[in-house]
Design an enzyme around this catalytic site. Structure first.
Site, PDB file in Angstrom:
ATOM      1  N   GLU A   1     -76.783 -80.211 -50.478  1.00  0.00           N
ATOM      2  CA  GLU A   1     -76.919 -80.878 -49.187  1.00  0.00           C
ATOM      3  C   GLU A   1     -75.871 -81.946 -48.885  1.00  0.00           C
ATOM      4  O   GLU A   1     -76.145 -82.851 -48.093  1.00  0.00           O
ATOM      5  CB  GLU A   1     -78.308 -81.512 -49.123  1.00  0.00           C
ATOM      6  CG  GLU A   1     -78.527 -82.722 -50.062  1.00  0.00           C
ATOM      7  CD  GLU A   1     -79.207 -82.386 -51.388  1.00  0.00           C
ATOM      8  OE1 GLU A   1     -79.114 -81.224 -51.827  1.00  0.00           O
ATOM      9  OE2 GLU A   1     -79.812 -83.288 -51.986  1.00  0.00           O
TER      10      GLU A   1
ATOM     11  N   GLU B   1     -81.610 -77.547 -46.878  1.00  0.00           N
ATOM     12  CA  GLU B   1     -80.421 -78.403 -47.022  1.00  0.00           C
ATOM     13  C   GLU B   1     -80.218 -79.240 -45.761  1.00  0.00           C
ATOM     14  O   GLU B   1     -79.852 -80.404 -45.836  1.00  0.00           O
ATOM     15  CB  GLU B   1     -79.163 -77.584 -47.329  1.00  0.00           C
ATOM     16  CG  GLU B   1     -79.280 -76.631 -48.525  1.00  0.00           C
ATOM     17  CD  GLU B   1     -79.816 -77.257 -49.789  1.00  0.00           C
ATOM     18  OE1 GLU B   1     -79.622 -78.465 -50.003  1.00  0.00           O
ATOM     19  OE2 GLU B   1     -80.459 -76.529 -50.584  1.00  0.00           O
TER      20      GLU B   1
ATOM     21  N   HIS C   1     -82.520 -82.200 -45.714  1.00  0.00           N
ATOM     22  CA  HIS C   1     -82.111 -83.271 -46.628  1.00  0.00           C
ATOM     23  C   HIS C   1     -81.315 -84.356 -45.897  1.00  0.00           C
ATOM     24  O   HIS C   1     -81.211 -85.472 -46.384  1.00  0.00           O
ATOM     25  CB  HIS C   1     -81.229 -82.705 -47.749  1.00  0.00           C
ATOM     26  CG  HIS C   1     -81.971 -82.313 -48.996  1.00  0.00           C
ATOM     27  ND1 HIS C   1     -82.917 -83.119 -49.590  1.00  0.00           N
ATOM     28  CD2 HIS C   1     -81.877 -81.218 -49.790  1.00  0.00           C
ATOM     29  CE1 HIS C   1     -83.376 -82.528 -50.685  1.00  0.00           C
ATOM     30  NE2 HIS C   1     -82.763 -81.362 -50.830  1.00  0.00           N
TER      31      HIS C   1
HETATM   32  N1  B3K Z   1     -80.027 -80.820 -54.413  1.00  0.00           N
HETATM   33  C1  B3K Z   1     -79.516 -79.534 -54.753  1.00  0.00           C
HETATM   34  C2  B3K Z   1     -79.705 -79.171 -56.185  1.00  0.00           C
HETATM   35  C3  B3K Z   1     -78.651 -79.670 -57.076  1.00  0.00           C
HETATM   36  C4  B3K Z   1     -78.819 -79.101 -58.456  1.00  0.00           C
HETATM   37  C5  B3K Z   1     -78.170 -79.956 -59.474  1.00  0.00           C
HETATM   38  N2  B3K Z   1     -78.394 -79.449 -60.824  1.00  0.00           N
HETATM   39  C6  B3K Z   1     -80.080 -78.452 -53.915  1.00  0.00           C
HETATM   40  C7  B3K Z   1     -81.368 -78.760 -53.270  1.00  0.00           C
HETATM   41  O1  B3K Z   1     -82.397 -78.916 -53.870  1.00  0.00           O
HETATM   42  O2  B3K Z   1     -81.373 -78.880 -52.071  1.00  0.00           O
HETATM   43 ZN    ZN Z   2     -83.313 -79.930 -52.190  1.00  0.00          ZN
END
Ligand code: B3K
Ligand code: ZN
Length: 881
Positions: free
Chosen positions: A271, A305, A308
């Site tokens: 994101e 995403e 987020h």
């Molecule tokens: N925040 C990222 C995931 C990142 C993974 C790092 N090992 C995707 C998500 O959950 O939106």
């Molecule tokens: Zn996420």
């Protein structure tokens, strides 16, 4: 917070950083082997921090070239480099100063896919959780928020496209065919949200007008020639943006929003502020290459995403223990989005199935941890179903407890109060306490206590007194490092289903607080008495799966059959049928082990056939009705002394019995559902295809013939029906001429499409036969197999270990050996994906003795190896402990 191999990070040790970085300027001279990164940082000593406090910067695999403070080189005695960072002791007394750091990195050699790397010739980044430190020395922690300006310079031929976070500021041509672009992100962000992409890509453009009338330029960047396959993702993006305005009052905040699809990616997507980077699997789709499930995943992940931007980016996490603050909440938001865009009931059932098959085993095994963990060795191992899916369930319970209006008010207050901050779960809950004046102390245990609570329920009706009494008892099982558990607040939606299927009214309820159709369990034991109940009801409880618990009801089979036919809550209808299936399958697998033939009751078989053919029900729901629990689900229900071969035989026997019962109706239904309409990925059409492919499996199993499946495979004009047919062929007719020729035809046709070829690998990895392990080894030598591509590894080895119970758990231990070998090899280049693969062993203790011993010794052998990554060592050691 530095971690070395083996060092544990603890929540209680959290301390704010003595230094902050309010401004960050980055300059990239891109080159695959010699990228030069110049970071110009405005440093600020925190209020109250000592002037003598050293500056501890994180950094890994960096070649330091220059280190200057306020324009002067830092003397060699003034800093110290170590494998995980840089400690600067020679610092000015002034509160703020400028630090310039020049480092060199080699993106083309970066096989861990963390930091800056090259995927198919495209420079791209992945920084969450701790990848930014592989780009430059920095305070790489989520509570250090900085405003970024990024200048990227590259050879125009190699990288005509130069992207970073925020808004574009300037660009221009340079000598020697080079060019540059400058991006500025006005919103302070932690380093894990930094992103850079540079390469030669095609683009699909669109725009979006926000509720307040601002225009946002949207771009989805994909490999040249694949632009049309981003159309659905673009549509999903615009629908997500509109939905977040309507449902949560959240508007987008930059002038541009870009998404880039890359083919080598550890996770699903990321994101990064204004520049989401995606695994191309979750962007590219069209009728010929993507299934309905792919379309639904794309919609959900694009939304996730995007959401987020507010839950994660504008308000971020104080430390990584708070990961669920952004993930659980954002999953809840994407679930709600999909429920609104599609069928709520069907979506809920799919969520619960996923929760049970991914999160429950985690909660019930050696890797169990609270939604908000208290310690970790490697944070990347905590991007788990517990943090994400159970985290989402906790937010859903909050909404159930407070009601929609107060929940929304709490969210509004949270956004208003914490915009621009890095906060904790306590801050989140406080917003809801403040708007509702509820004490959420007991509720907050859902964040702190690991383990799936179990609730037992029994009921009795007294016709003379017109009372209905429900006995409920909760318990939370012990989990690693937490033996004693406190009692939870468990909200259970319910209904008293009367003889005609509608909910019966009652006069009063005593013994627990009962509000708006929800019983609130707070003590170990409650006896709830409903008065004024005029007929004997059947209790429908945990409707909509209002709480993520394991429920055991002492209800009669007739009552469950009744609920499956009549409950007004579709989730509960499905649940009633599923629990009947589970009981029948457990009994059947016992019979198989005892050398007996499994039998199923006519009632159950007729019920399944009737529901599946009931035209008043949604087709997607009917497909779910016929989706018999998977072998891993049956194993989880059995819980101990598991024999995967017996489970497989029991499940096959049930499939055959249902096929037999539905013989006359399934085929005509299948034929009548054929449609000439052109493919559309909408939920109703997808439901129709799901039902048709499910029917196909029963028809083929019943006829013991691959003929119809091969016909659907040959005639299909879309991937959903083609892959649906191929699944039936691979699962049940792998060794037939039809099965083999279909697999060959599929490979020929999609040889050059990696995402579709993944499906081909996947289907073969799932074939339920002992020889599959040999075939998987053979497929690893296939010209298109590569350890460098996480999607491919997951398609073959991940599928084999997670979705092939008889193959992975082959009685001779060959499946375990294959996965352990692959994990060891992969660990040398990509520890994150290797560690994830190793979690396939997590339920080893529940296996029967022979397999248990084989799995244990394989794990022990793995753990004794020298030089395992921290990621892998952490998983293997916890699994064995
Ligand atoms: N925040 C990222 C995931 C990142 C993974 C790092 N090992 C995707 C998500 O959950 O939106
Ligand atoms: Zn996420």
């Amino acid at each position: 917070m530095r971690t070395e191999n083996g060092q544990v990070v603890r929540l209680e040790d959290y301390k704010p950083s003595p230094y902050l970085i309010p401004e960050t300027r980055l300059d990239f001279q891109l080159d695959p082997h010699e990228t030069l990164v110049t970071a110009t940082l405005k440093l600020e000593r925190s209020e109250g921090a000592s002037v003598d406090a050293p500056l501890e910067l994180d950094g890994e695999e960096l070649r330091l070239e220059t280190l200057k403070i306020d324009g002067c080189d830092v003397p060699a005695s003034g800093y110290e480099q170590h494998p995980d960072g840089l400690t600067i002791t020679c610092l000015p007394a002034s509160r703020t100063f400028e630090l310039v750091i020049r480092t060199r990195i080699a993106p083309a050699l970066n096989k861990a896919l963390m930091g800056l790397y090259v995927s198919n010739g495209v420079f791209c980044t992945q920084c969450e959780a701790e990848g930014f430190r592989r780009i430059t020395y920095f305070l790489d922690r989520p509570d250090v928020l900085s405003v970024y300006t990024v200048r990227i310079e590259a050879d125009r031929k190699i990288a005509p496209l130069l992207l970073s976070n925020g808004n574009p500021v300037s660009k221009g041509e340079l000598e020697n065919g080079r060019h540059f672009a400058v991006w500025q992100d006005p919103f302070p962000k932690p380093s894990y949200l930094f992103a850079l992409v540079a390469g030669d890509l095609g683009v699909l453009r669109d725009s979006f007008e926000t509720a307040s009338g601002r225009t946002v330029e949207l771009g989805i960047y994909v490999e040249h020639g694949k632009e049309a396959r981003a159309t659905y993702a673009m549509d999903a993006l615009k629908r997500s943006m509109r939905w977040d305005e309507k449902r949560f009052g959240r508007e987008y905040d930059l002038d541009v929003f870009n998404i880039v699809a890359v083919s080598d990616f550890n996770a699903g997507a990321m994101e990064n502020k204004g520049l989401n980077v995606f695994n191309d699997k979750y962007v590219l789709a069209d009728a010929d290459t993507a299934t309905d499930v792919d379309f639904a995943n794309i919609e959900a992940i694009i939304a996730h995403e995007y959401f987020h931007n507010w839950t994660g980016n504008r308000i971020t996490c104080r430390d990584w223990f708070q990961l669920c603050l952004k993930e659980g909440l954002t999953v809840f938001r994407d679930h709600e989005f999909s429920a609104d865009e599609r069928s709520r009931a069907v979506k809920r059932i799919a969520e619960v199935r996923a929760l049970r098959s991914h999160q429950f085993p985690e909660d019930q095994g050696p890797l169990a941890h609270p939604v908000r963990p208290r310690r970790y060795r490697e944070i990347n191992n905590f991007y788990t179903a517990t943090v994400y899916e159970k985290g989402s369930e906790v937010v859903r319970m909050l909404q159930t407890i407070l009601g929609d209006a107060l929940f929304r008010a709490g969210m509004d207050l949270y956004f208003e109060r914490h915009d621009g901050q890095a906060v904790t779960i306590e801050d989140f809950l406080k917003a809801f306490e403040d708007v509702s004046e509820c004490d959420l102390g007991q509720f907050s245990l859902w964040y702190h206590q690991a383990g799936t609570p179990s609730v037992t329920v029994s009921s009795r009706y007294d016709a003379r007194a017109a009372t209905f009494t429900v006995e409920l008892e909760q318990s939370v099982p012990p989990t690693p490092s937490e033996n004693r558990k406190r009692l939870m607040h468990i909200p259970l939606s319910f209904g008293l289903v009367g003889p005609d299927g509608s909910d019966l009214p009652y006069r009063s309820a005593e013994g627990a607080s009962v509000e708006n159709g929800v019983i609130h369990l707070r003590k170990r034991h409650h006896t709830v008495t409903f008065t004024g109940v005029e007929a004997r009801p059947v209790l429908s409880i945990n409707r909509g799966f209002s709480a993520p618990i394991a429920l055991s009801t002492q209800s009669r089979v007739e009552d469950r059959l009744f609920l499956a036919r009549h409950d007004s809550d579709p989730f509960s209808r499905w649940q009633a049928l599923t629990s009947l299936f589970n009981d029948a399958l457990i009994a059947a697998s016992k019979a198989v082990r005892g050398g007996k033939k499994p039998v199923f009751t006519e009632d159950l078989l007729t019920l399944a056939v009737n529901l599946a053919t009931d035209a008043s029900l949604e087709e997607a729901f009917r497909a779910l009705v016929l989706t018999v629990p998977a072998e891993a689900d049956i194993a989880r229900e059995i819980g101990r002394d598991i024999d995967p071969d017996a489970i497989h035989a029991a499940r096959m026997a049930l499939l055959r019995s249902i096929a037999e019962s539905g013989r006359d109706v399934f085929r005509s239904l299948y034929d009548n559902m054929r449609t000439q309409a052109p493919f559309s990925p909408d939920a109703a059409s997808a439901g129709r295809r799901a039902l048709r492919s499910t029917l196909l499996e029963f028809i083929a199993v019943g006829e013991r013939s691959p003929r119809l499946a091969k016909q659907q495979f040959d005639e299909a004009d879309n991937m959903t029906e083609r892959a649906g047919a191929l699944t039936v062929l691979a699962q049940h007719f792998y060794d037939t001429q039809e099965g083999r020729s279909a697999l060959i035809a599929f490979e020929e046709r999609y040889r050059d499409n990696p995402l579709v070829l993944d499906k081909w690998f996947q289907l073969q990895a799932m074939v339920p036969a002992h020889e599959t392990v040999l075939n998987v080894r053979k497929l690893m030598r296939h010209g298109h197999f590569s350890m460098a591509n996480p999607n491919r590894v997951r398609a073959l080895i991940g599928t084999f270990s997670m979705a092939n119970q008889t193959g992975f758990h082959a009685a001779d231990g060959e499946g375990y050996r294959l996965v352990a070998e692959t994990v060891t090899e992969l660990d040398r280049q990509n520890p994150q994906v290797a560690a994830r693969l190793a979690t396939a062993f997590r339920s080893w203790r529940s296996l029967e003795k022979g397999r248990r011993e084989l799995a244990r010794s394989t794990l022990a052998e793995l753990s004794s190896r020298k030089s395992l990554s921290r990621d892998l060592a952490d998983i293997v050691e916890r699994t064995l402990a």
